[in-house]
Design a protein around this motif. Structure first.
Motif, PDB file in Angstrom:
ATOM      1  N   LEU A 181       0.843  -1.212   0.000  1.00 21.14           N
ATOM      2  CA  LEU A 181       0.000   0.000   0.000  1.00 21.14           C
ATOM      3  C   LEU A 181       0.870   1.252   0.000  1.00 21.14           C
ATOM      4  O   LEU A 181       0.611   2.212  -0.725  1.00 21.14           O
ATOM      5  N   LEU A 192       2.298   1.807  -3.383  1.00 23.87           N
ATOM      6  CA  LEU A 192       1.292   2.293  -4.325  1.00 23.87           C
ATOM      7  C   LEU A 192       1.067   3.798  -4.172  1.00 23.87           C
ATOM      8  O   LEU A 192       0.840   4.499  -5.155  1.00 23.87           O
ATOM      9  N   ASN A 225       2.899   1.111  -9.545  1.00 24.40           N
ATOM     10  CA  ASN A 225       1.532   0.630  -9.742  1.00 24.40           C
ATOM     11  C   ASN A 225       1.386  -0.618 -10.600  1.00 24.40           C
ATOM     12  O   ASN A 225       0.292  -0.960 -11.005  1.00 24.40           O
ATOM     13  N   PHE A 245      -8.992  -1.923  -0.698  1.00 21.14           N
ATOM     14  CA  PHE A 245      -7.887  -1.010  -0.419  1.00 21.14           C
ATOM     15  C   PHE A 245      -7.184  -0.545  -1.690  1.00 21.14           C
ATOM     16  O   PHE A 245      -6.464   0.453  -1.668  1.00 21.14           O
ATOM     17  N   ILE A 246      -7.359  -1.290  -2.778  1.00 22.08           N
ATOM     18  CA  ILE A 246      -6.785  -0.893  -4.060  1.00 22.08           C
ATOM     19  C   ILE A 246      -7.788  -1.215  -5.164  1.00 22.08           C
ATOM     20  O   ILE A 246      -8.719  -1.998  -4.961  1.00 22.08           O
ATOM     21  N   TYR A 272      -2.435  -0.882 -10.710  1.00 26.28           N
ATOM     22  CA  TYR A 272      -3.064  -0.811  -9.392  1.00 26.28           C
ATOM     23  C   TYR A 272      -2.992   0.605  -8.835  1.00 26.28           C
ATOM     24  O   TYR A 272      -2.008   1.311  -9.038  1.00 26.28           O
ATOM     25  N   ILE A 323      -4.183   2.860  -5.126  1.00 28.09           N
ATOM     26  CA  ILE A 323      -4.710   2.793  -3.769  1.00 28.09           C
ATOM     27  C   ILE A 323      -6.010   3.603  -3.690  1.00 28.09           C
ATOM     28  O   ILE A 323      -6.134   4.654  -4.311  1.00 28.09           O
ATOM     29  N   THR A 324      -6.956   3.095  -2.927  1.00 30.02           N
ATOM     30  CA  THR A 324      -8.242   3.779  -2.746  1.00 30.02           C
ATOM     31  C   THR A 324      -8.186   4.635  -1.489  1.00 30.02           C
ATOM     32  O   THR A 324      -7.271   4.487  -0.666  1.00 30.02           O
ATOM     33  N   GLY A 326      -7.910   2.433   1.361  1.00 28.85           N
ATOM     34  CA  GLY A 326      -6.554   1.923   1.515  1.00 28.85           C
ATOM     35  C   GLY A 326      -5.643   2.928   2.192  1.00 28.85           C
ATOM     36  O   GLY A 326      -4.828   2.580   3.046  1.00 28.85           O
ATOM     37  N   ARG A 327      -5.795   4.195   1.841  1.00 26.85           N
ATOM     38  CA  ARG A 327      -4.997   5.252   2.489  1.00 26.85           C
ATOM     39  C   ARG A 327      -5.326   5.350   3.972  1.00 26.85           C
ATOM     40  O   ARG A 327      -4.438   5.495   4.807  1.00 26.85           O
TER      41      ARG A 327
END
Length: 183
Positions: free
Chosen positions: A31, A34, A39, A75-76, A89, A91-92, A95-96
């Motif tokens: 994470l 990313l 990515n 999370f991604i 990929y 990170i969402t 996820g952050r």
């Protein structure tokens, strides 16, 4: 993993550790990478190999299932790179947020990365020491075989070697004391 690029060369040189990171640490580390703009699965493998100074290069069989799990957890996200057909990929926000909550695990990962870099630096210097010792031994063998040292010169060489050993022990003792006062 049909269109993903396989790692053909890694910094590990066959010295990969089986488990440098536990599964939680690896997920947090991925994470983190990313967020930093790495990515693609192959890029993650290369970056981890670089940051661990070549001591650990995760296999595709470790990276891709971990990415799939992170995606399933939300999370991604994974999308296709139109140019090369690879999965890309990102990170969402979830996820952050998760990464922020797991700062303690990221700190553990960072300690391991720092230690790996220290080992790499030490190993590089160790190679220089080994080379110098071999050069020294070769010179002495040559002088002894050709009987180019007098008895007096031989005594002086022994004294020089013994002084060098004492000095190295002094340096080592100072480093040990310094290390315990800093630790």
């Amino acid at each position: 993993m049909t269109t993903e690029q396989q790692p053909d060369s890694c910094l590990c040189n066959g010295k990969s550790l089986r488990r440098m990171f536990n599964p939680k640490q690896l997920r947090i580390y991925i994470l983190h990478l990313l967020i930093g703009g790495i990515n693609y699965g192959y890029e993650l493998i290369k970056k981890i190999g670089e940051e661990t100074a070549g001591f650990y290069c995760p296999s595709p069989g470790v990276i891709y299932p971990t990415l799939t799990l992170l995606e399933e957890l939300g999370f991604i996200t994974a999308g296709k790179d139109n140019g090369k057909g690879r999965k890309c990929y990102a990170i969402t926000p979830e996820g952050r947020c998760f990464l922020l909550k797991k700062a303690d695990i990221l700190a553990e990962v960072q300690l391991k990365l720092n230690y790996a870099q220290e080992l790499k630096a030490g190993n590089q210097f160790a190679n220089e020491i080994e080379y110098a010792v071999e050069k020294f031994k070769s010179l002495l063998r040559h002088k002894i075989v050709l009987q180019q040292l007098t008895k007096e010169e031989s005594k002086q060489v022994v004294e020089i070697i013994n002084r060098a050993v004492e000095r190295i022990e002094q340096v080592n003792a100072a480093l040990v004391v310094e290390g315990t006062s800093n630790g």
